[in-house]
Design a protein around this motif. Sequence first.
Motif, PDB file in Angstrom:
ATOM      1  N   UNK A  66      44.391  37.973  37.272  1.00 25.13           N
ATOM      2  CA  UNK A  66      44.599  36.605  37.722  1.00 25.13           C
ATOM      3  C   UNK A  66      45.853  36.454  38.556  1.00 25.13           C
ATOM      4  N   UNK A 199      42.277  34.721  48.637  1.00 26.36           N
ATOM      5  CA  UNK A 199      42.244  35.836  47.687  1.00 26.36           C
ATOM      6  C   UNK A 199      41.006  36.669  47.930  1.00 26.36           C
ATOM      7  N   UNK A 202      38.103  36.142  45.439  1.00 25.97           N
ATOM      8  CA  UNK A 202      37.659  34.761  45.179  1.00 25.97           C
ATOM      9  C   UNK A 202      36.138  34.631  45.232  1.00 25.97           C
ATOM     10  N   UNK A 203      35.499  35.326  46.166  1.00 29.97           N
ATOM     11  CA  UNK A 203      34.045  35.183  46.296  1.00 29.97           C
ATOM     12  C   UNK A 203      33.327  35.730  45.060  1.00 29.97           C
ATOM     13  N   UNK A 205      34.448  36.014  42.172  1.00 27.96           N
ATOM     14  CA  UNK A 205      34.764  35.202  40.994  1.00 27.96           C
ATOM     15  C   UNK A 205      34.202  33.787  41.087  1.00 27.96           C
ATOM     16  N   UNK A 206      33.662  33.432  42.263  1.00 19.93           N
ATOM     17  CA  UNK A 206      33.045  32.116  42.408  1.00 19.93           C
ATOM     18  C   UNK A 206      31.521  32.207  42.357  1.00 19.93           C
ATOM     19  N   UNK A 643      50.557  29.391  43.588  1.00 24.25           N
ATOM     20  CA  UNK A 643      49.577  29.300  42.499  1.00 24.25           C
ATOM     21  C   UNK A 643      50.108  29.944  41.218  1.00 24.25           C
TER      22      UNK A 643
END
Lengths: 732, 155
Positions: A66, A199, A202-203, A205-206, A643
């Motif tokens: 993370x 990131x 990100x893809x 994890x989405x 973040x």
Amino acid sequence: MTMNRRDFLKVATASSGGLLVSLNLAACAGTPTGFSEDSGSWQPDAWLELSQDNQVYFTLARVEMGQGAYTGLTTLIAEELGVAPEHIQVRFSPVGKDYINPAIGLQMTGGSTSLATSWQPLRVAGASAREMLVSAAARVWKVAPGDCSVSNGQVLHPNGSDALKFGQLVELAAKETVPDEPALKPAEEWQYIGKSRGRLDAMAKSTGTAQYGIDVELPGMVYAVVTRPPRYGAKLASFDATQALAMPGVLDVFAIDRGVALVADKYWRARKAQQTLKIEWNNEEALAVSNASVMEFYRKAAEEDPGVNEREEGDPEGAIESATRVVEVAYEQPYLAHAAMEPMNATAVYHGDRMEVWAPTQAPDLGRIAVARVTDLSPGDVDIHTTFMGGGFGRRLTQDFIEEAAAVAYQVRKPVKLIWSREEDTRHGLYRPAMLHRMKASISGDQLTGWHHQIVGPQILDWYVRNAAPAQYPWAPKFLYDTLGKVGLMAEGMATPKDVSAIEGAVDYPYQVPNIEVRHTHVDPGVPITWWRSVGYSHNGFAVETFMDELAHELGQDPYQFRRGLLQNEPRHLAVLERAAELGNWSAPVPEGRARGIAVHRSFGTYVAQVVEASIEGGNIRVHRVACAVDCGEVVNPDIVKDQIESGVIFGITAALYGNVTFENGAVKESNFHDYQVLRNHQRPEVEVAIIESREMPTGVGEPGVPPVIPALGNALFALTGQRQRALPLKA
Amino acid sequence: MAISLMVNGQSRSFEIEADTPLLWVIRDELGLKGTKFGCGAALCGACTVHLNGTPIRSCSTPVSAVEGQEITTIEGISGSTTLHKLQQAWVDHGVPQCGYCQSGQLMTAAHLLSYNAAPTEDEIAAAMSGNICRCGTYSNMVAAIQSVAGSQGEA
């Protein structure tokens, strides 16, 4: 002479914490650097592989939990290599000496070290490969390498129109001389470093496609659950599994070191059968503490033993004697759980002479030791595959979940996935230690003349060295493991680094006070402890910054100006403090019903100051706004920095408001998110983060957002209510 | 018992104990690993899927209770398109950190936009309050949802 580039890069930490990078390349000029005919690819070093079909693979030696290492470290190598980070395929590294964290000496992701320790070696690796590709192209074209340039995976001819793709060059590049000192790009030419480019994970994890440890699936896999003693330290006396063994899908029930393992063909069947086990525990050696007894133990120890003097300046005793006023307070801080979203788990398969493990672990080389401990295998017989992980926060630095999965897989001889329940995760973890801080200040007139800090509590290496010491000596026979652990402790400072887990954030007290003493009374009540996001800074930050606030009020000074005045020789502290005060409207009137608190703290080399604006609404503490300023040196990805600081703020507020693991007779009372609460979306404050521009060496940001927010919130509540809370968690 | 479900538009049948939580059926019987186990007690939202278009906690829903009904998981959230608008917004806003809770977050957010095309910030926070994110990605999540809510208005 066969030498591989990976052996050349030697990175060591200097005692100051700065990095020394030595390159021993010249001696091996002209040595081929690993082109493989079979794979059609070139491996210039331990991290990079470039294939003839223009793929670039990057082996990531730190884990992604993370904090953004996946994106940040890929960005470093991409920048110097001359390929967009999105075009690099990232692989998680196996266990190997090339992948050891040079700041720690183990293959570990922790201590906010990933970026700091990779900054130089990864850029050098990228630049070195780039220069070799350029040299190869220049040789083909018969032009000067210096006249060529690199863009997006290609070397460009000086004529401006011809180009050769990296894939076309890899076989030739492998024959080029490894550059002595590859030239790193000047900051003005950076295309990726310092830019917010999103990131790279990100893809996945989405879309639900990122593979976490819990998602690993092997053919013929079975599921294991382990019942552990409710009281820490209890031993198994006996168990009756008659009923469980008669239930559908249950394959086996047996004792392992850590409890009773139950194996079934499906996870739910294992959980249901687990409830029917009748287990007797022998509690003779079981922990019997409660939170109150731990604090009482600490108080008594503090009276009896002033502790080791970890820092002394001036004449602290004299300061007390000559003081016109002495202020004395004590702060109490509870045990805290990590509560990572992905419960502990590991998948293991025993191949007869080797074991393979897939696990979300922050320390795969320690995972090998954990396997070796419970099998006949040596660490070298164990392959650990790391995965994405659903949070770590230090919890996955301890390898108990791998140890359990290995013990089960060794016995059942089938691939086994072990999953902890949330209740098990909460109750059988290792915790941020409860701590007691006794603070004393000498005041003469309106001057703070003496700072006296006594820290009372355990050290984490006492617990951690069990697997860490053998991991540093992988050749050591297993019967030496326990000895190594003990020797590691005795030889602290030589065989193992000095354990600063109890004192970090206190010994480096930054304020200009003539007489300073920081002492540590080292006592351990026997509760299992480990690293927890920001470690010692998490409790020392609270002690130091709360007491500074108390002293400001005692002296009738503004808490911000009081700190400012004593930080005139600490420019980086001062800069974040001033920036946070500005961003947090420190000098402006506070909205009705609210109050502000401020704190500044350096941890892991990164400076963070925060201004918290809070109120009490309907009997609950409400945090409205947190203004943060951070100086983490050179910034690789501003979005990730912001973040991570915000993430630390949410984590810290969670600890400040709810964090409390309650021991009753040696067992943990809390079990799940209803009684171990974490901050939710509707409770989220507005968080603003200002980054101080800096050319200093980059330092980590995963943890430093946590320590200051806890005292800043407490200080805001004091400003609001006039009541000083000296024990956490805070109450409305 | 024999169970049939419509999962992401496909009929799936299997033999399983009636009390098995839907979560473990989705993950281990159907091999859809995007839906996560977080707490097993309907407290964290990591296991959120849609039952006939409404979010439920699959960790605490016995599979027998949803026999014959329509289940949508993160793998089916985009329907026939490659990506749901929210998924693209999640990427654009860099929402995921560890990412473990995000499937559940997305399922909850998608449902919110299905009945409220332009939610206020407070409405978003309230709707999302049942889904825990230990990394604290809440503000980026809210911004991502707002960006889609805005674009839906314009479309």
